[in-house]
Design a protein around this motif. Structure first.
Motif, PDB file in Angstrom:
ATOM      1  N   LEU A   1      48.491  50.273  59.085  1.00 56.83           N
ATOM      2  CA  LEU A   1      47.280  50.097  58.266  1.00 56.83           C
ATOM      3  C   LEU A   1      46.051  50.783  58.860  1.00 56.83           C
ATOM      4  O   LEU A   1      45.256  51.378  58.157  1.00 56.83           O
ATOM      5  CB  LEU A   1      46.977  48.613  58.075  1.00 56.83           C
ATOM      6  CG  LEU A   1      47.816  47.868  57.017  1.00 56.83           C
ATOM      7  CD1 LEU A   1      47.254  46.463  56.813  1.00 56.83           C
ATOM      8  CD2 LEU A   1      47.815  48.636  55.704  1.00 56.83           C
ATOM      9  N   GLU A   2      45.890  50.665  60.176  1.00 54.07           N
ATOM     10  CA  GLU A   2      44.726  51.270  60.832  1.00 54.07           C
ATOM     11  C   GLU A   2      44.712  52.789  60.659  1.00 54.07           C
ATOM     12  O   GLU A   2      43.690  53.374  60.334  1.00 54.07           O
ATOM     13  CB  GLU A   2      44.752  50.978  62.335  1.00 54.07           C
ATOM     14  CG  GLU A   2      44.494  49.545  62.686  1.00 54.07           C
ATOM     15  CD  GLU A   2      43.621  49.447  63.917  1.00 54.07           C
ATOM     16  OE1 GLU A   2      43.596  50.401  64.705  1.00 54.07           O
ATOM     17  OE2 GLU A   2      42.938  48.410  64.073  1.00 54.07           O
TER      18      GLU A   2
ATOM     19  N   MET B   1      43.976  53.766  57.090  1.00 55.16           N
ATOM     20  CA  MET B   1      42.540  53.709  56.775  1.00 55.16           C
ATOM     21  C   MET B   1      41.819  54.924  57.370  1.00 55.16           C
ATOM     22  O   MET B   1      40.958  55.521  56.719  1.00 55.16           O
ATOM     23  CB  MET B   1      41.936  52.401  57.310  1.00 55.16           C
ATOM     24  CG  MET B   1      40.441  52.268  57.096  1.00 55.16           C
ATOM     25  SD  MET B   1      39.913  52.392  55.359  1.00 55.16           S
ATOM     26  CE  MET B   1      40.193  50.705  54.784  1.00 55.16           C
TER      27      MET B   1
ATOM     28  N   LEU C   1      39.797  57.681  55.205  1.00 56.65           N
ATOM     29  CA  LEU C   1      38.393  58.009  55.475  1.00 56.65           C
ATOM     30  C   LEU C   1      38.210  59.508  55.718  1.00 56.65           C
ATOM     31  O   LEU C   1      37.208  60.098  55.308  1.00 56.65           O
ATOM     32  CB  LEU C   1      37.877  57.199  56.676  1.00 56.65           C
ATOM     33  CG  LEU C   1      37.718  55.689  56.405  1.00 56.65           C
ATOM     34  CD1 LEU C   1      37.350  54.955  57.697  1.00 56.65           C
ATOM     35  CD2 LEU C   1      36.666  55.428  55.326  1.00 56.65           C
TER      36      LEU C   1
ATOM     37  N   VAL D   1      35.348  49.979  51.192  1.00 53.21           N
ATOM     38  CA  VAL D   1      36.704  50.083  51.709  1.00 53.21           C
ATOM     39  C   VAL D   1      37.271  48.689  51.921  1.00 53.21           C
ATOM     40  O   VAL D   1      36.531  47.717  52.119  1.00 53.21           O
ATOM     41  CB  VAL D   1      36.765  50.891  53.027  1.00 53.21           C
ATOM     42  CG1 VAL D   1      35.956  52.173  52.920  1.00 53.21           C
ATOM     43  CG2 VAL D   1      36.298  50.078  54.216  1.00 53.21           C
TER      44      VAL D   1
ATOM     45  N   ALA E   1      39.254  39.202  52.946  1.00 49.56           N
ATOM     46  CA  ALA E   1      38.199  39.222  53.964  1.00 49.56           C
ATOM     47  C   ALA E   1      37.885  40.622  54.491  1.00 49.56           C
ATOM     48  O   ALA E   1      36.750  40.909  54.851  1.00 49.56           O
ATOM     49  CB  ALA E   1      38.597  38.317  55.132  1.00 49.56           C
ATOM     50  N   GLN E   2      38.872  41.498  54.517  1.00 48.42           N
ATOM     51  CA  GLN E   2      38.645  42.786  55.174  1.00 48.42           C
ATOM     52  C   GLN E   2      38.037  43.817  54.232  1.00 48.42           C
ATOM     53  O   GLN E   2      38.631  44.853  53.943  1.00 48.42           O
ATOM     54  CB  GLN E   2      39.946  43.299  55.791  1.00 48.42           C
ATOM     55  CG  GLN E   2      40.418  42.395  56.931  1.00 48.42           C
ATOM     56  CD  GLN E   2      41.612  42.980  57.668  1.00 48.42           C
ATOM     57  OE1 GLN E   2      41.759  44.196  57.778  1.00 48.42           O
ATOM     58  NE2 GLN E   2      42.475  42.120  58.174  1.00 48.42           N
ATOM     59  N   GLN E   3      36.856  43.502  53.751  1.00 45.76           N
ATOM     60  CA  GLN E   3      36.107  44.429  52.888  1.00 45.76           C
ATOM     61  C   GLN E   3      34.880  44.904  53.648  1.00 45.76           C
ATOM     62  O   GLN E   3      34.185  44.090  54.250  1.00 45.76           O
ATOM     63  CB  GLN E   3      35.621  43.708  51.634  1.00 45.76           C
ATOM     64  CG  GLN E   3      36.680  43.433  50.613  1.00 45.76           C
ATOM     65  CD  GLN E   3      36.041  42.872  49.345  1.00 45.76           C
ATOM     66  OE1 GLN E   3      35.259  43.543  48.684  1.00 45.76           O
ATOM     67  NE2 GLN E   3      36.366  41.631  49.038  1.00 45.76           N
ATOM     68  N   TYR E   4      34.598  46.193  53.537  1.00 51.85           N
ATOM     69  CA  TYR E   4      33.458  46.745  54.270  1.00 51.85           C
ATOM     70  C   TYR E   4      32.735  47.756  53.405  1.00 51.85           C
ATOM     71  O   TYR E   4      33.349  48.414  52.551  1.00 51.85           O
ATOM     72  CB  TYR E   4      33.942  47.426  55.554  1.00 51.85           C
ATOM     73  CG  TYR E   4      34.837  46.538  56.369  1.00 51.85           C
ATOM     74  CD1 TYR E   4      34.309  45.591  57.240  1.00 51.85           C
ATOM     75  CD2 TYR E   4      36.227  46.624  56.229  1.00 51.85           C
ATOM     76  CE1 TYR E   4      35.146  44.755  57.968  1.00 51.85           C
ATOM     77  CE2 TYR E   4      37.061  45.790  56.950  1.00 51.85           C
ATOM     78  CZ  TYR E   4      36.527  44.854  57.818  1.00 51.85           C
ATOM     79  OH  TYR E   4      37.348  44.024  58.521  1.00 51.85           O
TER      80      TYR E   4
ATOM     81  N   ILE F   1      30.530  51.197  53.875  1.00 51.13           N
ATOM     82  CA  ILE F   1      30.236  52.217  54.880  1.00 51.13           C
ATOM     83  C   ILE F   1      29.100  53.097  54.385  1.00 51.13           C
ATOM     84  O   ILE F   1      29.234  53.786  53.369  1.00 51.13           O
ATOM     85  CB  ILE F   1      31.502  53.054  55.165  1.00 51.13           C
ATOM     86  CG1 ILE F   1      32.548  52.171  55.842  1.00 51.13           C
ATOM     87  CG2 ILE F   1      31.162  54.266  56.018  1.00 51.13           C
ATOM     88  CD1 ILE F   1      33.839  52.880  56.154  1.00 51.13           C
TER      89      ILE F   1
ATOM     90  N   LEU G   1      40.334  52.256  64.906  1.00 51.02           N
ATOM     91  CA  LEU G   1      39.547  51.812  63.750  1.00 51.02           C
ATOM     92  C   LEU G   1      38.658  50.627  64.106  1.00 51.02           C
ATOM     93  O   LEU G   1      39.110  49.653  64.704  1.00 51.02           O
ATOM     94  CB  LEU G   1      40.510  51.402  62.631  1.00 51.02           C
ATOM     95  CG  LEU G   1      39.864  51.059  61.290  1.00 51.02           C
ATOM     96  CD1 LEU G   1      39.293  52.295  60.636  1.00 51.02           C
ATOM     97  CD2 LEU G   1      40.881  50.399  60.365  1.00 51.02           C
TER      98      LEU G   1
ATOM     99  N   LEU H   1      35.848  48.662  61.906  1.00 51.95           N
ATOM    100  CA  LEU H   1      34.976  48.452  60.748  1.00 51.95           C
ATOM    101  C   LEU H   1      34.296  47.101  60.917  1.00 51.95           C
ATOM    102  O   LEU H   1      34.908  46.140  61.364  1.00 51.95           O
ATOM    103  CB  LEU H   1      35.796  48.477  59.463  1.00 51.95           C
ATOM    104  CG  LEU H   1      36.476  49.804  59.154  1.00 51.95           C
ATOM    105  CD1 LEU H   1      37.356  49.682  57.931  1.00 51.95           C
ATOM    106  CD2 LEU H   1      35.449  50.909  58.939  1.00 51.95           C
ATOM    107  N   GLU H   2      33.029  47.068  60.570  1.00 55.65           N
ATOM    108  CA  GLU H   2      32.315  45.792  60.660  1.00 55.65           C
ATOM    109  C   GLU H   2      31.510  45.584  59.411  1.00 55.65           C
ATOM    110  O   GLU H   2      31.153  46.541  58.724  1.00 55.65           O
ATOM    111  CB  GLU H   2      31.366  45.795  61.865  1.00 55.65           C
ATOM    112  CG  GLU H   2      32.060  45.333  63.135  1.00 55.65           C
ATOM    113  CD  GLU H   2      31.493  46.027  64.363  1.00 55.65           C
ATOM    114  OE1 GLU H   2      30.374  46.558  64.287  1.00 55.65           O
ATOM    115  OE2 GLU H   2      32.196  46.050  65.395  1.00 55.65           O
ATOM    116  N   LYS H   3      31.204  44.363  59.156  1.00 56.87           N
ATOM    117  CA  LYS H   3      30.401  44.025  57.976  1.00 56.87           C
ATOM    118  C   LYS H   3      29.001  44.607  58.123  1.00 56.87           C
ATOM    119  O   LYS H   3      28.452  44.596  59.217  1.00 56.87           O
ATOM    120  CB  LYS H   3      30.302  42.506  57.830  1.00 56.87           C
ATOM    121  CG  LYS H   3      31.633  41.842  57.589  1.00 56.87           C
ATOM    122  CD  LYS H   3      32.013  41.875  56.123  1.00 56.87           C
ATOM    123  CE  LYS H   3      33.401  41.287  55.944  1.00 56.87           C
ATOM    124  NZ  LYS H   3      33.883  41.247  54.581  1.00 56.87           N
TER     125      LYS H   3
END
Lengths: 243, 243
Positions: free
Chosen positions: A168-169, A172, A176, A195, A206-209, A211, B239, B241-243
């Motif tokens: 997955l990492e 992503m 990107l 993303v 939860a894993q929404q960001y 950018i 990777l 990513l942060e909020k």
């Protein structure tokens, strides 16, 4: 224009969308193109949209409204991702038929392309591309990703890097970089990006960001990738063409 | 479909064309899309073509035939590259008007896009993109390259690498990698390639090459580039990513 990419991999789903919309070159706006329908511990559905903004917003509005009414089939109560894709396709047809109905649009293109990915308890991960006609195709082991919108600039890097078993990492990162290539070559695709990573069986959104231009990680991989390309380029064997 | 790219740089010109034509997916053929008009020590003109094959072949046939008749303006006697572009544009209009004239084609697309690059004694290097309408634009210091045909897959790498002052060898490498990216992502673009380098003020057409599937240098840079990309990819920072 738009660029959205979604990947369905052995360990989860990856979604990356830009947020630029334009009508001509002088009416440019920012609209979110990644939409999540979530039922705790039971389902996560992600829709990405490209095409006529009036059409895609109407589709999303109708889907949201209906998801509050348990007496009609909706994205929060359909039994499978296949049924969700079918419902999305029906909604596409409904909105396009309504808006183009009396033909007042003339040459207007009311069409849209949508990606629908997610998981409903009892099923594995699934990813669909829903066409303007409302029909749809599903991602498979051989073809683990779909793109909508301005897809060509960012396709070569995905074709080189991605397989069904990519982690997955890395997926992503690949998405990107694909987006970065598109941003550089086409003005009608623009930041910020929305993303999301969905790990298989997590039933979590939860894993929404988001950018933005100054996101440190995105800036770092853009720079690392660009410099890396130039360094491989510099290391290529000297040109030797012969008759 | 087709992919052709031409570059006008401080030290010369670079041309790369594929050779695949298709009408649908089941009528695939090989046709040369890079054509040279050469007058020893006085001029070299290179034309690359994309679009309707009947149109582009007719245009080339007429240009060739007329270049044998010194009493009419032709590519071997016009005084400047601008006049050559103008003559090419006229020929485009002539052929398209003839073939689409009585409208028997209905929905047929008779159009084509052409690149014309070269040098005529007394002038510097010039490169034009001639549109189906017969009008044309010229490459400048800021925009040193043009593409016709299936151009998007191969655009990001050129945008990252090429400047007006890139050396001819590196520019050819860049064009070949751009072609490789296109070949991988689009079946309608295919080998062999016709490539040419024109060093400024050489007035020679000697540096023309055909690159087939088993060309050792092309195989080497395809491999080197593909492996290099995967290695940069593997070296990207993890990777975050942060909020």
């Amino acid at each position: 224009m738009t660029y959205c990419v979604a990947m369905r991999l052995s360990s989860g789903l990856v979604f990356v969308s830009d947020s630029r919309t334009n009508a001509g070159v002088d009416h440019i706006s920012t609209f979110r193109k990644l939409h999540v329908f979530h039922q705790s511990d039971e389902r996560v559905l992600v829709i990405q949209s490209a095409g006529n903004l009036a059409t895609t917003q109407s589709i999303l509005s109708l889907l949201h409204r209906r998801s509050l009414d348990a007496t009609v089939p909706n994205l929060l109560n359909v039994e499978s991702m296949y049924d969700a894709a079918s419902l999305l396709g029906e909604t596409v047809r409904e909105v396009i038929a309504r808006d183009s109905g009396d033909n007042q649009g003339g040459m207007t293109d009311f069409s849209c392309n949508l990606l629908l990915g997610g998981q409903i308890k009892g099923e594995g991960l699934r990813l669909f591309h829903v066409y303007p006609q409302g029909n749809f195709i599903e991602a498979t082991h051989d073809t683990p990703y779909f793109q909508v919108g301005e897809s060509k600039y960012g396709k070569p890097i995905i074709d080189r890097v991605l397989t069904y078993d990519t982690a997955l990492e890395q997926a992503m990162q690949c998405a990107l970089i694909s987006m970065d290539s598109t941003l550089r070559s086409n003005l009608s695709v623009g930041l910020p990006l929305d993303v999301m990573t969905y790990p298989k069986d997590s039933f979590s959104d939860a894993q929404q960001y988001r950018i933005t231009e100054d996101h440190p990680y995105f800036a770092m991989i853009r720079k690392g990738w660009g410099e890396g390309l130039l360094s491989i380029f510099a290391q290529l064997p000297p040109l030797k063409l012969e008759k």
